[in-house]
Enzyme design. Structure first.
Site, short mmCIF file in Angstrom:
data_model
loop_
_atom_site.label_atom_id
_atom_site.label_comp_id
_atom_site.label_asym_id
_atom_site.label_seq_id
_atom_site.Cartn_x
_atom_site.Cartn_y
_atom_site.Cartn_z
N SER A 187 4.77 2.61 7.78
CA SER A 187 4.41 1.46 6.96
C SER A 187 5.57 1.01 6.09
O SER A 187 6.22 1.83 5.42
CB SER A 187 3.22 1.81 6.07
OG SER A 187 2.05 1.98 6.83
N ASP A 205 0.20 -7.63 1.46
CA ASP A 205 0.63 -6.23 1.60
C ASP A 205 2.15 -6.13 1.57
O ASP A 205 2.77 -5.44 2.38
CB ASP A 205 0.08 -5.60 2.88
CG ASP A 205 0.11 -4.07 2.83
OD1 ASP A 205 0.30 -3.53 1.73
OD2 ASP A 205 -0.04 -3.44 3.89
N HIS A 209 0.82 -1.22 0.00
CA HIS A 209 0.00 0.00 0.00
C HIS A 209 0.85 1.27 0.00
O HIS A 209 0.32 2.35 -0.28
CB HIS A 209 -0.98 0.00 1.18
CG HIS A 209 -0.38 0.29 2.52
ND1 HIS A 209 -0.04 -0.68 3.43
CD2 HIS A 209 -0.05 1.46 3.12
CE1 HIS A 209 0.46 -0.13 4.51
NE2 HIS A 209 0.47 1.18 4.35
#
Length: 374
Positions: free
Chosen positions: A215, A137, A107
């Site tokens: 992230s 992911d 993402h």
């Protein structure tokens, strides 16, 4: 006129007396001030605590292996139809090997037209996309570093993690580069539903502060080994609320080599068609808990084992064929759990399935085959 002159003299006399008074007060203050005032002596700190030294050493050893990722996307002006490249977002990542591969979250780069990787020493490199697995992911980028290549992050294991052990997160929250936070493993085997994609299973839950920008960064154990990729937070406010999630390194170490080799992840499967939305409807309609086999692919392991899919009767009613309820004794009641269970095995492994068929539980043994990209 005389009255005016007299008033002026009174005012000037008053001002003069006031200035003399102020001068006298200042002189008193100066004379009362201590002579030779110096800064206070510094108290020696002594040695850092053992855990402090260990944390500092971990950060200094790991910092160069963590990268800052900034992405851009192409947008088209509505009136002129001209295409512009504009900033999209930022995130973190880490060096995987000596070949320039960088691992991050999918993402972080999703929808981007380009990505730039910044190393800890300030060097910037344009990155190319090697492969991605949205279901995990995970994405792999590649940069070309001719000299002074950063060291890859040491790889650990996640299958032996214990709730309560220390963890450390390094990343770039809110664009504040190379930030270290620490905490503990709060829980294991968590599932997280994606906003627009499939749910991610087997996640590590941690209370280490993770914020937007973290992230894709590494979650490390106290030995400085990679145990997960920081991927999401639970937060009503958008900032850290003490609940973060990381993709476990055992999954990362399985998926990344395939992304580097094939550009995609080949899921182990048995040759059946399943769907989460239909599974929920049929489970409610048939009052069952398991994974409903919708259709069996020709020539696959499931067909060779005699498995059957859903049957649509002429009167419009639906009759269930086989319903998978466990993999190697571990229950499954959703498609996401089914996929997660198969991810624990390799293509070519033999697994035992518990299947409900016409109201009875039967045991089937099948060899996993290569499936579609996830």
């Amino acid at each position: 006129m005389r009255n005016v002159e007299a008033t002026r003299r009174v005012i000037w006399n008053s001002i003069g007396r006031l200035m003399l008074l102020i001068g006298a007060l200042c002189a008193q203050l100066v004379s009362a001030a201590p002579v030779g005032v110096k800064p206070r002596a510094v108290t020696p700190r002594g040695e850092l605590a053992v855990d402090e030294r260990a944390t500092i050493d971990l950060f200094e050893r790991s910092r160069a292996s963590v990268v800052f990722i900034s992405t851009r996307e192409q947008v088209q002006d509505f009136w002129s139809r001209n295409v512009f490249s504009v900033p999209k977002g930022t995130g973190s990542g880490f060096v995987w090997d000596d070949l320039g591969h960088v691992v991050t979250n999918y993402h972080v780069i999703e929808g981007a037209s380009e990505a730039v990787v910044k190393l800890a020493d300030g060097r910037d490199y344009k990155a190319s996309l090697v492969g991605a697995s949205p279901g995990h992911d995970i994405a792999v980028l590649r940069i070309s570093v001719a000299q002074k290549r950063p060291q890859p992050v040491p790889i650990g294991t996640s299958g032996d993690l214990k709730v309560g052990q220390k963890v450390f997160a390094i990343g770039n929250p809110f664009g504040l580069d190379w930030t270290l936070t620490n905490g503990i493993v709060s829980a294991l085997n968590r599932s997280l539903s994606g906003d627009n994609g499939p749910a991610i299973d087997n996640l590590i839950q941690t209370d280490a502060a993770i914020n937007p920008g973290n992230s894709g960064g590494p979650l490390l154990d106290s030995a400085g080994r990679l145990i997960g990729i920081n991927t999401a937070i639970y937060s009503p406010s958008g900032a850290s609320a003490g609940i973060g999630f990381a993709v476990p390194v055992d999954t990362v170490n399985k998926v990344v080599p395939q992304l580097i080799r094939y550009g995609k992840y080949l899921r182990p499967t048995i040759g059946i068609h399943v769907d989460e939305a239909w599974n929920q409807r049929l489970s409610a309609m048939l009052n069952i808990r398991g994974v409903v086999v919708l259709r069996v692919a020709p020539g696959g392991a499931a067909e060779r084992a005699g498995m059957k899919g859903v049957i649509l009767n002429r009167n419009g009613t639906v009759a269930a064929g086989d319903i998978i309820v466990a993999v190697e004794g571990r229950p499954v009641d959703t498609v996401n759990k089914w996929n997660a269970r198969l991810d624990d095995y390799e293509i070519g492994d033999r697994v035992k399935l518990s299947v409900v068929r016409q109201g009875k539980v039967v045991e089937l043994s099948l060899i996993l085959q290569s499936g579609d990209q996830r």
